[in-house]
Design a protein around this motif. Structure first.
Motif, short mmCIF file in Angstrom:
data_model
loop_
_atom_site.label_atom_id
_atom_site.label_comp_id
_atom_site.label_asym_id
_atom_site.label_seq_id
_atom_site.Cartn_x
_atom_site.Cartn_y
_atom_site.Cartn_z
N LEU A 414 0.83 -1.20 0.00
CA LEU A 414 0.00 0.00 0.00
C LEU A 414 0.87 1.25 0.00
O LEU A 414 1.84 1.35 0.75
CB LEU A 414 -0.92 0.01 1.22
CG LEU A 414 -1.85 -1.20 1.41
CD1 LEU A 414 -2.85 -0.91 2.52
CD2 LEU A 414 -2.57 -1.56 0.11
N ILE A 428 -2.70 1.39 6.30
CA ILE A 428 -2.78 -0.07 6.39
C ILE A 428 -3.31 -0.53 7.75
O ILE A 428 -4.03 -1.52 7.86
CB ILE A 428 -1.41 -0.73 6.09
CG1 ILE A 428 -1.59 -2.22 5.81
CG2 ILE A 428 -0.41 -0.49 7.22
CD1 ILE A 428 -0.34 -2.91 5.30
N LYS A 444 0.80 -8.42 8.13
CA LYS A 444 1.40 -7.15 7.74
C LYS A 444 2.91 -7.28 7.83
O LYS A 444 3.43 -7.94 8.73
CB LYS A 444 0.92 -6.02 8.65
CG LYS A 444 1.43 -4.63 8.27
CD LYS A 444 0.75 -3.57 9.12
CE LYS A 444 1.33 -3.48 10.51
NZ LYS A 444 2.68 -2.88 10.53
N ASN A 450 4.08 -1.69 5.46
CA ASN A 450 2.94 -1.25 4.65
C ASN A 450 2.49 -2.30 3.63
O ASN A 450 1.86 -1.98 2.64
CB ASN A 450 3.30 0.03 3.89
CG ASN A 450 4.38 -0.19 2.84
OD1 ASN A 450 5.37 -0.88 3.10
ND2 ASN A 450 4.21 0.37 1.66
#
Length: 479
Positions: A414, A428, A444, A450
């Motif tokens: 992202l 995120i 993650k 991100n």
């Protein structure tokens, strides 16, 4: 108790008006809407024929208090911490019986699925007979699993050392390489992750998840990052850095090069094409060994191959593995050639619990389930389907900068600006929270934290994929 939570969520601590925690409050308000009664029109979980037994144990608040007092300080990914009390295949259940799609458990522990009945049965039957005996005595479970593992390996890779974890496996692999070559220098890749002991943390380099514990003789090569790297997908150009390290940073000889085929914690980053063949050739010329860290990409997860390194057309000297190998049971392994393995016979290597009958019986059961249920093929088919859907979602949402990976090991990076590739670190966290409230658990990672890490159990279905992508779409739309 809340300090660790807010420290982890620091990008959301202030809103545009500068007031403390207003950004976090906005995210929590959105979560309140989703977790309340006003959820009409939201994506629905696929039907699943299982209801967990009622839970009457400790609740979230009580467990959090105990963790804050008696366990090491932790950083939490969610503001509303999840109390997981039950699991079945690709689903998890919280203390209230709410079902969640586990799109991350494949890396954390599970390969075949949570509480797979065949694996559970094998574990129970074995623990009723004998649970602790390793190389001191004979036991068929240990030898049978070693033989089965060796059958999955190319070339002369057929001697197995069992350990208790991936960290321990990588530590042992590094030690074997140093003993075999008589050299001390190790080369690893920046942004890699190889474990949480001193040696492996030193080899882990600049990962955001761990402190860089300085280790003598460890050199970090430039990351062959196809998305952010200077040479894009030209792997051989990145590989030149390894040769320069050997030429100018060592005596001209090297003990080993260690790498993942796809960086897991580093953000599901598949090494640039041509990189590993070029590096392996360089390492061989310098008298070193090549170590493939398959802790996350092994055991059919990439779909196209059983091991991640096979996708790069190379054969390592040493292979390490853990996590999915036991479907949640703590076990790791190092596999190498008879010639290399012989170096440990002169040093009386011993592992008290590594390769005990319960863990090896579980590991053997995992291999049988992968083959019986054709989970490698499923990882390929469902993984391709998921990649296609995520790329279409990328066309809709500017925040998605990159979709990458192979099989059921996929990363979604992202960014707040596609041209600048600015990491969307705050966004995120918001999306993760919203997706969790709608019933999807996702990982993650990445250097900037991100990147979505999508690594579900290999029993993941196309229906699960549809639900995951629909939920991600809704969460991103709410930004």
């Amino acid at each position: 108790m809340q300090r660790a939570v807010f420290r982890w969520l620091s990008p959301l601590r202030r809103g545009k008006n500068g007031s403390p925690f207003s950004g976090l409050a906005a995210a929590q308000a959105e979560v309140e809407t989703l977790s309340g009664k006003n959820n009409a029109g939201l994506p629905k979980l696929p039907p699943f024929d299982y209801s967990p037994p009622p839970y009457d144990g400790a609740r979230t608040a009580e467990i959090l208090l105990k963790r804050s007092e008696f366990l090491s300080p932790l950083s939490y990914i969610y503001t509303r911490i999840l109390n997981v009390v039950d699991g079945k295949m690709q689903y998890l259940y919280d203390e209230d019986g709410k079902r969640y799609l586990d799109a991350f458990g494949g890396i954390a522990t599970v390969c075949c699925g949570h509480c797979h009945p065949e694996v559970v049965e094998v574990i129970v039957n074995q623990i009723k007979r004998i649970q602790h005996s390793t190389v001191l005595y004979l036991n068929h479970a240990i030898a049978d699993f070693a033989e089965a593992l060796a059958s999955k390996m190319p070339g002369d890779l057929k001697v197995v050392f069992f350990t208790n974890s991936g960290t321990e496996a990588n530590e042992l692999a590094l030690m074997i390489a140093r003993l075999y070559t008589g050299c001390h220098d190790i080369i690893s890749i920046r942004n890699a992750y190889h474990g949480n002991a001193a040696g492996t943390m030193g080899a882990t380099a600049q990962s955001i998840w761990k402190y860089n514990v300085i280790q003598s003789g460890v050199h970090h090569a430039v990351n062959p990052d196809q998305y952010r790297g200077a040479f894009g997908s030209e792997g051989e150009k990145y590989a030149k850095d390894v040769q320069e390290i050997i030429d100018f940073g060592t005596s001209g000889r090297i003990a080993a090069f260690i790498s993942e085929a796809i960086q897991g914690v580093g953000g599901i980053m598949e090494l640039a094409p041509g990189y590993l063949p070029a590096v392996y050739k360089t390492i061989k010329n310098a008298g070193g060994l090549c170590i493939a860290d398959e802790v996350q990409s092994g055991f059919a997860r990439t779909g196209s191959h059983f091991w991640g390194f096979e996708g790069h057309g190379v054969i390592p000297d040493i292979v390490t593995m853990a996590k999915g190998i036991g479907n949640g049971i703590p076990i790791g392994a190092v596999v190498t050639t008879p010639e290399i393995a012989e170096v440990l016979t002169r040093r009386n290597y011993f592992n008290t619990f590594g390769g005990n009958p319960v863990c090896t019986a579980a590991g053997h059961a995992v291999l049988r389930v992968i083959e019986k249920e054709k989970l490698q093929k499923n990882a390929s088919v469902v993984g391709s389907y998921l990649m296609d859907k995520l790329k279409k979602l990328q066309e809709k949402h500017e925040i998605i900068g990159d979709v990458r990976g192979r099989g059921l090991m996929i990363g979604v990076e992202l960014v707040s600006d596609r041209q600048e590739k600015t990491p969307a670190k705050a966004e995120i966290l918001h999306i993760l929270e919203l997706m969790k409230e709608m019933g999807v658990l996702i990982g993650k990672g990445g250097y900037y934290g991100n990147v979505f890490r999508i690594t579900p159990p290999l029993c993941f279905t196309k229906e699960d994929t549809d639900f995951l992508v629909d939920v991600m779409d809704v969460a991103m739309s709410k930004l």
